[in-house]
Every structure is written in C-alpha cells, then in structure tokens.
Design a protein around this motif. Structure first.
Motif, PDB file in Angstrom:
ATOM      1  N   ALA A  13     -12.365  38.686 -56.564  1.00 37.40           N
ATOM      2  CA  ALA A  13     -12.644  39.966 -56.260  1.00 37.40           C
ATOM      3  C   ALA A  13     -12.488  40.689 -58.060  1.00 37.40           C
ATOM      4  O   ALA A  13     -13.356  41.457 -58.347  1.00 37.40           O
ATOM      5  N   ARG A  14     -11.422  40.252 -58.526  1.00 44.59           N
ATOM      6  CA  ARG A  14     -11.551  40.939 -60.048  1.00 44.59           C
ATOM      7  C   ARG A  14     -12.554  40.148 -60.966  1.00 44.59           C
ATOM      8  O   ARG A  14     -12.913  40.785 -62.053  1.00 44.59           O
ATOM      9  N   LYS A  15     -12.980  38.997 -60.910  1.00 45.56           N
ATOM     10  CA  LYS A  15     -14.044  38.326 -61.581  1.00 45.56           C
ATOM     11  C   LYS A  15     -15.330  39.173 -61.267  1.00 45.56           C
ATOM     12  O   LYS A  15     -16.105  39.535 -62.395  1.00 45.56           O
ATOM     13  N   VAL A  16     -15.516  39.356 -60.080  1.00 45.36           N
ATOM     14  CA  VAL A  16     -16.773  40.298 -59.690  1.00 45.36           C
ATOM     15  C   VAL A  16     -16.748  41.574 -60.363  1.00 45.36           C
ATOM     16  O   VAL A  16     -17.765  42.105 -61.010  1.00 45.36           O
ATOM     17  N   SER A  17     -15.685  42.198 -60.293  1.00 46.28           N
ATOM     18  CA  SER A  17     -15.179  43.692 -60.664  1.00 46.28           C
ATOM     19  C   SER A  17     -15.389  43.655 -62.514  1.00 46.28           C
ATOM     20  O   SER A  17     -16.199  44.516 -62.792  1.00 46.28           O
ATOM     21  N   SER A  18     -14.959  42.866 -62.930  1.00 45.11           N
ATOM     22  CA  SER A  18     -15.275  42.836 -64.690  1.00 45.11           C
ATOM     23  C   SER A  18     -16.487  42.364 -65.060  1.00 45.11           C
ATOM     24  O   SER A  18     -16.887  42.577 -66.153  1.00 45.11           O
ATOM     25  N   ASN A  19     -17.409  41.863 -64.096  1.00 43.29           N
ATOM     26  CA  ASN A  19     -18.806  41.590 -64.516  1.00 43.29           C
ATOM     27  C   ASN A  19     -19.745  42.579 -64.318  1.00 43.29           C
ATOM     28  O   ASN A  19     -20.931  42.417 -64.515  1.00 43.29           O
ATOM     29  N   LYS A  20     -19.374  43.663 -63.749  1.00 42.98           N
ATOM     30  CA  LYS A  20     -20.194  45.011 -63.330  1.00 42.98           C
ATOM     31  C   LYS A  20     -21.037  45.174 -64.671  1.00 42.98           C
ATOM     32  O   LYS A  20     -20.341  45.767 -65.460  1.00 42.98           O
ATOM     33  N   ILE A  21     -22.289  45.689 -64.556  1.00 49.24           N
ATOM     34  CA  ILE A  21     -23.007  45.803 -65.728  1.00 49.24           C
ATOM     35  C   ILE A  21     -23.123  47.373 -65.571  1.00 49.24           C
ATOM     36  O   ILE A  21     -23.654  48.045 -64.582  1.00 49.24           O
ATOM     37  N   GLY A  22     -22.953  47.946 -66.955  1.00 51.53           N
ATOM     38  CA  GLY A  22     -23.295  49.446 -66.916  1.00 51.53           C
ATOM     39  C   GLY A  22     -24.006  49.642 -68.367  1.00 51.53           C
ATOM     40  O   GLY A  22     -24.370  48.937 -69.204  1.00 51.53           O
ATOM     41  N   THR A  23     -23.924  50.993 -68.723  1.00 49.10           N
ATOM     42  CA  THR A  23     -24.510  51.397 -70.119  1.00 49.10           C
ATOM     43  C   THR A  23     -23.322  52.056 -70.973  1.00 49.10           C
ATOM     44  O   THR A  23     -22.719  52.942 -70.345  1.00 49.10           O
ATOM     45  N   TRP A  24     -23.586  51.810 -72.195  1.00 47.14           N
ATOM     46  CA  TRP A  24     -22.574  52.688 -73.098  1.00 47.14           C
ATOM     47  C   TRP A  24     -22.793  52.250 -74.276  1.00 47.14           C
ATOM     48  O   TRP A  24     -23.696  51.441 -74.762  1.00 47.14           O
ATOM     49  N   LYS A  25     -22.658  53.173 -75.341  1.00 50.88           N
ATOM     50  CA  LYS A  25     -23.008  52.916 -76.853  1.00 50.88           C
ATOM     51  C   LYS A  25     -22.099  52.021 -77.506  1.00 50.88           C
ATOM     52  O   LYS A  25     -20.953  52.501 -77.697  1.00 50.88           O
ATOM     53  N   LYS A  26     -22.682  50.796 -77.774  1.00 49.60           N
ATOM     54  CA  LYS A  26     -21.775  49.779 -78.339  1.00 49.60           C
ATOM     55  C   LYS A  26     -21.568  50.438 -79.806  1.00 49.60           C
ATOM     56  O   LYS A  26     -22.584  50.530 -80.583  1.00 49.60           O
ATOM     57  N   PRO A  27     -20.335  50.114 -80.436  1.00 47.67           N
ATOM     58  CA  PRO A  27     -19.897  50.324 -81.696  1.00 47.67           C
ATOM     59  C   PRO A  27     -20.231  49.183 -82.626  1.00 47.67           C
ATOM     60  O   PRO A  27     -20.540  48.016 -82.092  1.00 47.67           O
TER      61      PRO A  27
END
Length: 498
Positions: A342-356
């Motif tokens: 469950a935690r592996k699935v959670s940490s692999n969720k894709i989203g958008t953010w401005k990468k530094p």
C-alpha cells in the motif's frame, strides 16, 4: 687463555638464558593462534569500562563478554532470561520479580546471589551517567538516592530474597525489560574498579563467560571461565589496529579471524568465498522532508520516491551494506506485505509540481550519512535535472533548528528498536508538526508499545519523516569461524562463535 674461555662460556650461558625466554613467548603466541583461540581486530581498546557513555558498540562487546545481565536479547531481538531463570510481573506492570538461577557463578567459582545483583544496582546508580540508566531511574526512590536524598537500603525499591531480586517502579514502563538487556546493566562486582581495567583486571571477578587474562594499550586477551560451557571458544585475542584497512591486511595473511565492517569493496569477494557473516543491526536512517511552500505533498512524495530509487539502485551492486526499508519504520514490519504494498503504491502517485534546480540535504557527519549523500547525489545527477547539494556537520550544529530549517531534507539516524517505540518516536519530536506532537503524547500516555500507529500513518501519508534503510553489520571471518551472532542490541555474542 682461561680468561677467554671464561668469557665464551658466559656468552653461551647468556644466549641459552635468552632463548629460554624466547621459547616461553613462542609458546604463548602459539597458544593464542591455536584452533581454540581467535584474533579479533578493533580500532580501539578501552581500559575504562565503568560507564558506557564514551564506549563504542565494539567496546561494549567487552562488557558483554565479561558479564551477564538479568535478561538479554537474542539474535531475533527477543527478551530472554540470563542470570534470571524466571520473571514475574504483577498485574499493574509495576513490580518485577527475577528468580535467580542456581547454576550461575562468578569467575572464581562462587555463586552469584540476589544480594550480589542488588549491590550491583546500588553501585550502578552511583557510578553510571543518568542518560544511560533511565530505566533504573524509573525505580521507586532511585532518583532520590542518585541525588543523595535517601539511602539505598531505606529508599530504593530494589531488594533481595533467598532466590530472587524484586524491583518496583514508580509507574508502568513497557520498555523496562528491554532496557535491562543493554550492556550497562550487565552485573559487575566493584564497578568503580572497572574504571581502570589495566590495573584492576586481575583483582576482579566476572559474571560472564570470559575473564581478562591480560591487557595493555594495544591488546586484550579474554579467557573462558571455568564454569562456562565447553562449546564456546577458549581464548579471544583482541588487537588494536589503526583502521579497518590494516585489520583486513592482517586478515589476508591469517593474522586476524574476525574483522567488523570490512571495506565495501571487499564484501562481494568475502561473500563469494563464504567468509562473510551479515547480521541485522538496529541502526537505521530516515528522511525528513521540509514542509516548505515550494515542497507541497506531491513534491515530497516524488522526492521520497526518487531517493528510494537512488538507494535501491546502489543496493543492486552493494547488497550487503543495508536493507531497503520499503516504507516500513521497523525491519520487522516488512513482513506486513499488505502495508508495504500500500505504501509503495502511495509513494508512486504521479502529480505536478514545479521542480527546483537544486535540492539540499543536511546530515550529521558520520560514515553512513557521507555514503548516503553521495548515493543520492550521484543518482539525481544521472537520472534527473535536479542537483543535490549536501552539508555534513558536527552533532552540536546538527541539533540547531535554525540551521536545519535552511535545508530541504535532513538525514536522521535512529535506532529502529521495535520493542521501544516510545524512545524511537520521541527522538523525532523536534521535527513534528503540532498535530503530530499531540499524537505522540497521546500514544505515550497510553503506555502501550503498539499505540503509535496513528502517528506513523501521519508521518508517512504527509511525507514528513520517511524510512530509508536498515543497516547490516558485516563481519569478515576466517576458516576458524563458521557462526557468529549479534544480540538484539547489536553487540557480539561471543558464546555463539563456532
């Protein structure tokens, strides 16, 4: 002429006299190198074993070889009786009765009695630093005795019967037995004399399986006691080496039988030759990710995921150094496959953010963190457009909240002792949010080791403090050794050497 003959005779007698001593020394060296003896290389030998404050884990090993406690932790991290044969806890969890075995003896052959153990606790309260005996200070009256406000006999709730030691606490402490397994609680007679082992080792008697046979600044020889099991090794010759590279050089020419943590470059070769023992340690590293405006939850999630990839990539080629945490805060929790997945699935969720362009890491300056920072930095350089910059500082600087807040991430070293969750989570307190501090207090008030689930879920789901790796102890062994275990505190159990 007679004068010359006389001089020649005297010279021959002198040579014969010297050779007689050489013969004795050779015999002793041969004894140390026999099949019943082992040579163990260490980076330092301490002659002050009174307190554990300034001792390394390997120096604590000596206390463990020379003495036994009421209880111990085995290699599976389970609490088992040692000097005690049976432990009774009252219904309130406040009073403990330790029945002392009939077959435990000091090295001089005299029996270890309940009174001996009570006297040891009295000395320990006097001599040991408070930070090392917090469990003992939970005993009724112990703090007052330590502060000189009462006598031990009248004020401290530690007493002896004919066959048992009885200890009463102020309040319930679920970690009390776990704490008693640590080296500082190993029973020693005349504790103050352990502050100068070089002068006093012959005068002391020992509760453990070994005694000190000789000691100087560069070596210590441990000899099996007369009442110890026939199955354990007879002699352990501990030699001081300047560094592990020197220990390994001596190992290569059969002058060392045990070397702790050989260089990473040697691990694969040793493993292939069947000369490597890898044991789990309680040492672990966790990643704190700052809750800054430019690092929302999705950013922290992806940063953690990438850091985990970096560590996993390194492990593929160096698989003996550590074990991946895989979302588990304790090594034992990895057996819960549902939670891990469950935690592996959670940490692999894709989203958008401005990468530094740059992410920064702070850590305390030690070998583990130095290696971890390089691993992360190299992987990000080769696989992302983000540059990792890190700083490693002294312990006093690392504790500075203002300095820590300047960094995006912090490496936190902690002991992942599943039997002592209260201490484990409390060590994170300065990193917690207000709500998480409340969860920590709630779990602490409940006084149950399994009450920290809600706090753990908050730490993981908010991507605040996250598990990275659990470290292993790698031990190079010679052909004389087929088995060697660490106990649950990470100390060598010399009685397991086969």
């Amino acid at each position: 002429m007679k004068r010359y003959i006389f001089l020649i005779v005297m010279l021959l007698l002198t040579v014969i006299f010297c050779f007689s001593f050489i013969g004795k020394d050779t015999s002793k060296a041969s004894d140390i190198n026999s099949e019943q003896s082992l040579i163990y290389g260490v980076d330092d030998i301490s002659t002050d074993l009174r307190s554990v404050t300034n001792l390394s884990k390997r120096q604590e090993d000596i206390i463990c070889a020379l003495s036994k406690g009421l209880v111990s932790k085995n290699a599976q991290n389970k609490i088992v009786p040692s000097l005690a044969s049976d432990i009774k806890e009252d219904s309130e969890g406040i009073q403990y009765e330790f029945k002392i075995r009939d077959d435990v003896f000091w090295s001089d052959g005299s029996k270890i009695t309940p009174n001996d153990i009570v006297e040891f606790f009295k000395e320990l309260l006097k001599e040991e630093d408070e930070e090392n005996i917090k469990a003992l200070l939970d005993v009724y009256g112990a703090k007052d005795f330590k502060a000189g406000k009462t006598t031990f006999e009248k004020g401290v709730a530690i007493s002896a019967t004919n066959d048992a030691v009885i200890i009463r606490l102020n309040t319930k402490n679920n970690n009390f037995l776990s704490e008693l397994t640590k080296p500082q609680y190993r029973v020693r007679k005349y504790l103050i004399m352990w502050g100068n082992m070089k002068n006093n080792y012959k005068k002391l008697i020992y509760s453990g399986d070994f005694s000190i046979d000789s000691i100087n600044d560069d070596s210590m020889v441990l000899k099996k006691n007369q009442n110890s099991s026939d199955d354990i090794i007879s002699n352990i010759n501990i030699l001081k080496d300047e560094n592990v590279e020197l220990s390994m050089a001596c190992y290569e020419v059969n002058q060392r039988d045990i070397v702790i943590d050989p260089p990473e470059t040697e691990l694969s070769k040793l493993d292939e030759e069947g000369k490597l023992i890898t044991e789990p340690k309680i040492d672990a590293t966790y990643l704190y990710i700052s809750n800054k405006e430019n690092l929302p939850v999705q950013a922290r999630r992806e940063i953690y995921n990438d850091v985990c990839k970096a560590v996993a990539s390194y492990k593929n080629t160096n698989n003996k150094t550590f074990e991946l945490a895989e979302g588990s805060y304790f090594r034992e929790d990895k057996e819960n496959l549902t939670k891990v997945q469950a935690r592996k699935v959670s940490s692999n969720k894709i989203g958008t953010w401005k990468k530094p362009d740059i992410l920064t890491i702070l850590g305390e300056d030690n070998d583990k963190n130095r290696s971890m920072c390089r691993i992360i930095q190299d992987w990000f350089k080769n696989n992302t457009n983000i540059t990792i910059k890190y700083s490693l500082v002294k312990e006093s600087e690392f504790k500075d909240d203002e300095l820590r807040n300047r960094y995006d991430m912090v490496l936190i070293n902690n002991d992942a002792d599943i039997l002592n969750k209260a201490t484990f989570y409390s060590s994170f307190q300065s990193y917690l949010t207000g709500d998480q501090v409340k969860l920590l207090k709630k779990a602490g008030d409940d006084k149950k080791n399994d009450s920290y689930g809600e706090l753990e879920e908050s730490l993981f789901n908010d991507y605040d403090i996250l598990p990275l790796v659990f470290y292993n102890e790698n031990i190079a062994i010679s052909s004389k050794v087929s088995q060697l275990n660490l106990d649950g505190n990470g100390n060598i159990d010399f009685t397991t050497i086969k």
